[in-house]
Design an enzyme around this catalytic site. Sequence first.
Site: not given
Length: 252
Positions: A8-9, A71-72, A181
């Site tokens: 993910d970010s 992560c969307n 998110c």
Amino acid sequence: MATIGIFDSGAGGLSVFREIFRILPGENYIYWSDNAFCPYGDKPREFIVDRARTITDFMLENGADIIVVACNTATAAAINVLRAEYPVKFIGMEPAVKPAAAITRTGVVGVLATAGTLAGQKYHLALSRLAPGVKVVEHVGRGFVELVESGVTSGPQAEAVVSASLQPLLDAGADVIVLGCTHYPFLSDVIKKIAGQGVTVIDPAPAVARHLAEVMQEEGLHSSGEGLPANVRLFSSGSPETLQKLFKSLTE
Ligand code: DGL
């Protein structure tokens, strides 16, 4: 034992790890928080694709058998490219507007997500498949990711930030709120408090975890390590502090 790579970010993807670990406790895990480049939400698509490639290379070098894009925003930007370029299965985030549309009583579904996710093809495809009669209202969760990354998941500051993006959806009549998110589930207590009792909050992570388990079964990656302590390796491109803190809060 299979090795599941998750990225993910930032630390938000731990909300997906939590659901995966619940049903697949006997696997090895590599988690990458790309927090040196967080947030992804407003970044150009090509930038996110490049980061996703770099992280995928790292995951494969470290033995990942399957990769979850937790992560969307990265799913929207990069999953098609990753699937075309790498010989490994990728599981992405799905915008949960369909299950939300199935349970709304007011006929209005609210979606909170990043700008990148809301502009993405996947999201628009999901909307186009909804039965007519359901209205979907959207809002970017402005500042939500920054709150979670700074370790703030409750209190007056979190309530003020959440309220600014959530209230317009409630005012529009939404009785179901989709968390689009993976950082947002860490704010779900605040979201539920502001939304009140008549509103259902949907986190797509449990459905993503079930889908991963099915794909692993199909791919012959099913665990033989049940009962063994899982080996979870955490990596971050920036400071590891929040990732470690949130991870600890999940496993306590
Ligand atoms: N956790 C993210 C998502 O699911 C990324 C948010 C961001 O970096 O802006 O979209």
